[in-house]
Design a protein around this motif. Structure first.
Motif, PDB file in Angstrom:
ATOM      1  N   LYS A 103       0.813  -1.068   0.049  1.00 27.16           N
ATOM      2  CA  LYS A 103      -0.003  -0.071  -0.020  1.00 27.16           C
ATOM      3  C   LYS A 103       0.880   1.192  -0.122  1.00 27.16           C
ATOM      4  N   CYS A 104       0.436   2.273  -0.611  1.00 26.74           N
ATOM      5  CA  CYS A 104       1.119   3.510  -0.667  1.00 26.74           C
ATOM      6  C   CYS A 104       0.268   4.808  -0.163  1.00 26.74           C
ATOM      7  N   ASN A 105       0.760   5.785   0.438  1.00 21.71           N
ATOM      8  CA  ASN A 105      -0.149   6.914   0.683  1.00 21.71           C
ATOM      9  C   ASN A 105       0.279   8.120  -0.121  1.00 21.71           C
ATOM     10  N   ASP A 106      -0.568   9.124  -0.256  1.00 23.33           N
ATOM     11  CA  ASP A 106      -0.280  10.138  -0.952  1.00 23.33           C
ATOM     12  C   ASP A 106       0.880  10.970  -0.516  1.00 23.33           C
ATOM     13  N   LYS A 107       0.941  11.154   0.581  1.00 19.88           N
ATOM     14  CA  LYS A 107       2.471  12.140   1.115  1.00 19.88           C
ATOM     15  C   LYS A 107       3.511  11.545   0.444  1.00 19.88           C
ATOM     16  N   GLU A 108       3.750  10.095   0.500  1.00 25.25           N
ATOM     17  CA  GLU A 108       4.952   9.688  -0.025  1.00 25.25           C
ATOM     18  C   GLU A 108       4.911   9.787  -1.650  1.00 25.25           C
ATOM     19  N   SER A 109       3.935   9.356  -2.003  1.00 29.71           N
ATOM     20  CA  SER A 109       4.026   9.330  -3.560  1.00 29.71           C
ATOM     21  C   SER A 109       4.277  10.636  -4.128  1.00 29.71           C
ATOM     22  N   PHE A 110       3.601  11.823  -3.773  1.00 30.43           N
ATOM     23  CA  PHE A 110       4.092  13.041  -4.239  1.00 30.43           C
ATOM     24  C   PHE A 110       5.458  13.564  -3.584  1.00 30.43           C
ATOM     25  N   ALA A 111       5.898  13.154  -2.764  1.00 26.96           N
ATOM     26  CA  ALA A 111       7.000  13.313  -2.249  1.00 26.96           C
ATOM     27  C   ALA A 111       8.164  12.691  -3.380  1.00 26.96           C
ATOM     28  N   PHE A 112       7.924  11.559  -3.465  1.00 28.39           N
ATOM     29  CA  PHE A 112       8.985  10.980  -4.529  1.00 28.39           C
ATOM     30  C   PHE A 112       8.811  11.294  -5.901  1.00 28.39           C
ATOM     31  N   SER A 113       7.591  11.603  -6.345  1.00 29.90           N
ATOM     32  CA  SER A 113       7.283  12.295  -7.539  1.00 29.90           C
ATOM     33  C   SER A 113       8.241  13.653  -7.999  1.00 29.90           C
ATOM     34  N   ARG A 114       8.128  14.382  -6.915  1.00 33.07           N
ATOM     35  CA  ARG A 114       8.728  15.817  -6.963  1.00 33.07           C
ATOM     36  C   ARG A 114      10.294  15.468  -6.969  1.00 33.07           C
ATOM     37  N   MET A 115      10.596  14.367  -6.043  1.00 33.25           N
ATOM     38  CA  MET A 115      12.058  14.032  -6.072  1.00 33.25           C
ATOM     39  C   MET A 115      12.690  13.622  -7.398  1.00 33.25           C
ATOM     40  N   LEU A 116      11.886  12.879  -8.108  1.00 32.30           N
ATOM     41  CA  LEU A 116      12.375  12.240  -9.433  1.00 32.30           C
ATOM     42  C   LEU A 116      12.389  13.377 -10.327  1.00 32.30           C
ATOM     43  N   ILE A 117      11.697  14.262 -10.287  1.00 34.32           N
ATOM     44  CA  ILE A 117      11.668  15.432 -11.298  1.00 34.32           C
ATOM     45  C   ILE A 117      12.801  16.529 -10.796  1.00 34.32           C
ATOM     46  N   GLY A 125       4.311  11.596 -12.987  1.00 33.23           N
ATOM     47  CA  GLY A 125       3.300  12.077 -12.318  1.00 33.23           C
ATOM     48  C   GLY A 125       3.094  11.451 -10.924  1.00 33.23           C
ATOM     49  N   GLY A 126       2.144  11.667 -10.450  1.00 36.79           N
ATOM     50  CA  GLY A 126       1.881  11.022  -8.977  1.00 36.79           C
ATOM     51  C   GLY A 126       1.921   9.622  -8.776  1.00 36.79           C
ATOM     52  N   SER A 127       1.192   8.835  -9.712  1.00 36.65           N
ATOM     53  CA  SER A 127       1.604   7.429  -9.603  1.00 36.65           C
ATOM     54  C   SER A 127       2.903   6.754  -9.834  1.00 36.65           C
ATOM     55  N   SER A 128       3.730   7.477 -10.674  1.00 40.79           N
ATOM     56  CA  SER A 128       5.110   7.067 -10.604  1.00 40.79           C
ATOM     57  C   SER A 128       5.923   7.150  -9.413  1.00 40.79           C
ATOM     58  N   GLY A 129       5.466   8.335  -8.582  1.00 45.39           N
ATOM     59  CA  GLY A 129       5.969   8.492  -7.232  1.00 45.39           C
ATOM     60  C   GLY A 129       5.450   7.255  -6.239  1.00 45.39           C
ATOM     61  N   MET A 132       7.650   4.216  -6.769  1.00 45.51           N
ATOM     62  CA  MET A 132       8.982   4.402  -6.721  1.00 45.51           C
ATOM     63  C   MET A 132       8.948   4.239  -5.072  1.00 45.51           C
ATOM     64  N   SER A 133       7.913   4.824  -4.340  1.00 44.02           N
ATOM     65  CA  SER A 133       7.869   4.813  -2.892  1.00 44.02           C
ATOM     66  C   SER A 133       7.768   3.340  -2.417  1.00 44.02           C
ATOM     67  N   VAL A 134       7.159   2.550  -3.212  1.00 41.24           N
ATOM     68  CA  VAL A 134       6.850   1.043  -2.866  1.00 41.24           C
ATOM     69  C   VAL A 134       8.045   0.300  -3.131  1.00 41.24           C
ATOM     70  N   ALA A 135       8.711   0.726  -4.462  1.00 41.63           N
ATOM     71  CA  ALA A 135      10.022   0.022  -4.576  1.00 41.63           C
ATOM     72  C   ALA A 135      11.129   0.460  -3.675  1.00 41.63           C
ATOM     73  N   VAL A 136      11.308   1.196  -3.044  1.00 44.79           N
ATOM     74  CA  VAL A 136      12.383   1.522  -2.001  1.00 44.79           C
ATOM     75  C   VAL A 136      11.939   0.488  -0.858  1.00 44.79           C
ATOM     76  N   LYS A 137      10.750   0.410  -0.482  1.00 43.53           N
ATOM     77  CA  LYS A 137      10.439  -0.575   0.675  1.00 43.53           C
ATOM     78  C   LYS A 137      10.584  -2.125   0.173  1.00 43.53           C
ATOM     79  N   ALA A 138      10.173  -2.337  -1.021  1.00 40.06           N
ATOM     80  CA  ALA A 138      10.204  -3.554  -1.393  1.00 40.06           C
ATOM     81  C   ALA A 138      11.766  -4.133  -1.602  1.00 40.06           C
TER      82      ALA A 138
END
Length: 331
Positions: A103-117, A125-129, A132-138
């Motif tokens: 599971k992912c949440n909005d805060k982490e998703s947008f933080a990773f999207s902004r970091m990738l940019i 976009g947001g779902s890319s974040g 990435m947020s889940v990939a870091v955990k997994a």
């Protein structure tokens, strides 16, 4: 093309297929992708080319696609990340291709999207974040030499006014107001609880549209929260929306107000500051002031409920600021 179309599942096979990267015998790549529609076809093709890989599914909090079902247990019903997650199970989605869900949440998703940019130059976009947020955990479960492949499924084109905006991120609670370079007015950090808010007016979902319109006109309000018998917030109705719906014939005056309820409204807490409120009121006509209550059940489990404390509008903020400034002038 609908979600149930078999063409979605076949799309990965129809595209030109590049050769898979060389893999060491001990190396099992980890693939993190959003669940729909990409995961159905892509995961099968990846499994075909690399049978030993692990497929990881990404599902936002508030969606019900993840397995096992206990992963989906949450008080959240909405999320800001777009393009992933559903409140139903599409028939086209074959969840058996996923080895493990996160599971992912909005805060982490947008933080990773902004970091990738910002750091990688990837205009995603947001779902890319989310991916990435889940990939870091997994990826923390991988061994030395194993690989992690992350698919970034969307671009930033449709989100320029959303998570790219600091103001939007602050308004949604995904960032904190930390810009000390800009001088803030004296009232900026005053808490919401300092406002003199009147006792909240609420209606039950069983009240008719006709009666609700009558109450709002009598009390001089433009909107009212709809709550259940326990006080849990179900949504909002506005005078303008009800009148237009009745006049257009979409609802009848004696229909229950639950037919015109909507959930796209901003909430704010008593400990939030007036600066955050001012950001909200730049876009919305009002904000719903709520406080959270923890409710315990007989089985020992608990859940949080949002209860209405009041409705605050721009005139409430303006009245507070002008009244306080008059007090300052007289002292």
């Amino acid at each position: 093309m609908g979600l149930d179309s078999p063409l979605i599942a076949q799309s990965a096979s129809a595209l030109p297929q590049p050769p898979p990267p060389p893999l060491e015998p001990h190396s099992h790549p980890l693939l993190a992708v959003p669940p729909l529609p990409q995961i159905h076809g892509i995961a099968r093709k990846i499994k075909e080319k690399c049978p030993g890989c692990i497929i990881v599914g990404v599902d936002p909090e508030g969606s019900i696609l993840a397995e096992p079902e206990k992963l989906n247990k949450t008080d959240k019903t909405t999320y800001e990340v777009e393009g992933i997650g559903y409140d139903f199970i599409p028939t086209v989605l074959d969840r058996s291709v996923v080895d493990k869900w996160y599971k992912c949440n909005d805060k982490e998703s947008f933080a990773f999207s902004r970091m990738l940019i910002r750091e990688e130059g990837l205009l995603c976009g947001g779902s890319s974040g989310s991916a990435m947020s889940v990939a870091v955990k997994a990826a923390q479960e991988l061994k030395k030499g194993q690989r992690c492949v992350v698919i970034l499924p969307d671009s930033v084109r449709n989100y320029m006014s959303k998570f790219l905006s600091d103001k939007w991120m602050i308004q949604k609670g995904f960032m904190k107001e930390e810009d000390d370079d800009i001088k803030k007015p004296w009232w900026w950090h005053v808490k919401i609880q300092e406002l003199c808010l009147s006792a909240p007016l609420t209606v039950l979902p069983s009240v008719t549209c006709e009666k609700t319109i009558e109450i709002l006109k009598e009390k001089g309000f433009d909107q009212v929260p709809v709550v259940d018998e326990s006080g849990l917030v179900l949504g909002m109705v506005t005078l303008g929306n009800m009148l237009s719906s009745v006049l257009a014939g979409k609802v009848q005056p004696l229909d229950k107000v639950s037919k015109v309820i909507y959930k796209q409204f901003q909430t704010i807490h008593l400990q939030d500051n007036l600066g955050k409120l001012s950001h909200i009121l730049e876009i919305d006509h009002f904000a719903l002031v709520v406080h959270e209550q923890i409710q315990y059940h007989s089985d020992g489990e608990s859940n949080k409920k949002q209860m209405v404390f009041g409705v605050v509008t721009a005139i409430d903020l303006l009245n507070f600021v002008t009244a306080e400034e008059q007090k300052r002038d007289t002292t």
